[in-house]
Scaffold this active site. Structure first.
Site, PDB file in Angstrom:
ATOM      1  N   GLU A  97      26.413  31.420  -0.873  1.00  0.00           N
ATOM      2  CA  GLU A  97      27.239  30.935   0.235  1.00  0.00           C
ATOM      3  C   GLU A  97      27.775  32.116   1.030  1.00  0.00           C
ATOM      4  O   GLU A  97      27.961  33.204   0.475  1.00  0.00           O
ATOM      5  CB  GLU A  97      28.387  30.098  -0.356  1.00  0.00           C
ATOM      6  N   ASP A  98      28.009  31.902   2.314  1.00  0.00           N
ATOM      7  CA  ASP A  98      28.574  32.975   3.138  1.00  0.00           C
ATOM      8  C   ASP A  98      30.065  33.143   2.886  1.00  0.00           C
ATOM      9  O   ASP A  98      30.558  34.263   2.771  1.00  0.00           O
ATOM     10  CB  ASP A  98      28.278  32.750   4.631  1.00  0.00           C
ATOM     11  N   ASP A 101      36.310  28.975   1.244  1.00  0.00           N
ATOM     12  CA  ASP A 101      37.639  28.864   1.824  1.00  0.00           C
ATOM     13  C   ASP A 101      38.436  27.870   0.980  1.00  0.00           C
ATOM     14  O   ASP A 101      38.955  28.219  -0.068  1.00  0.00           O
ATOM     15  CB  ASP A 101      37.470  28.411   3.280  1.00  0.00           C
ATOM     16  N   ARG A 163      26.840  34.712  14.875  1.00  0.00           N
ATOM     17  CA  ARG A 163      26.162  34.811  13.580  1.00  0.00           C
ATOM     18  C   ARG A 163      25.388  36.124  13.452  1.00  0.00           C
ATOM     19  O   ARG A 163      25.249  36.668  12.373  1.00  0.00           O
ATOM     20  CB  ARG A 163      25.165  33.660  13.385  1.00  0.00           C
TER      21      ARG A 163
END
Length: 173
Positions: A97-98, A101, A163
């Site tokens: 995953e980037d 949160d 991005r």
């Protein structure tokens, strides 16, 4: 592009950390094959760079799970936009995953994937905001813990922009 982007993590710092995490994953999965599940769209930049630095056999699949839309805060509603192409039955899974949160998206995704009978599931993220967590998620590999700011670059976007930045930046609205 009216937003101002302040550099938080340089391209060189990000690359060095990804190399380090790739070495740790290689050590942890020695003698095994690893099946990476890239969480689209943001995770693709990180997944590609990470995969190049893992020295055990790697296979790859993609999922798209959304909880943001065009906003800067998670909506709390998670939906699968694109599911896996292959079975994960009996495979050692590493979700890539980037950013993590609130944890809602990954908590949901992990529960869905557990039902598909993988041998193991671990989680790797480029960025983590643990102070924003509302769902408990065990993150096995974290490149960077970051402050509660809205970040872009290296796959992360603001309304589909930024991005392609080669660094991690903070959007100053």
């Amino acid at each position: 592009m009216s937003e101002v982007i302040r550099e938080l993590l340089s391209e060189e710092v990000v690359a060095a950390k990804i190399k380090e995490i790739g070495q740790q994953i290689t050590k942890d999965y020695e003698g095994k094959e690893i099946h990476l599940i890239c969480v689209l769209k943001g995770g693709v930049f990180f997944t590609c760079e990470l995969a190049k630095r893992i020295e055990v056999p790697v296979s790859l699949d993609f999922m798209s799970v959304s909880s943001y839309g065009d906003d800067t805060k998670s909506s709390g509603v998670v939906k699968i936009v694109k599911d896996l192409d292959e079975s994960i039955d009996g495979k050692d899974i590493l979700i890539v995953e980037d950013i993590i949160d609130s944890g809602r998206t990954l908590s949901y995704l992990i529960e869905i994937l557990k039902q598909r009978n993988p041998s193991s599931i671990r989680l790797c993220t480029l960025l983590d905001k643990p102070e924003r967590r509302v769902k408990d998620v065990k993150v096995d590999y974290v490149c960077f813990n970051i402050p509660d700011e809205f970040v872009v670059g290296y796959g992360l976007d603001y309304a589909q922009k930024y991005r392609n930045l080669p660094f991690i930046g903070v959007v100053e609205l």
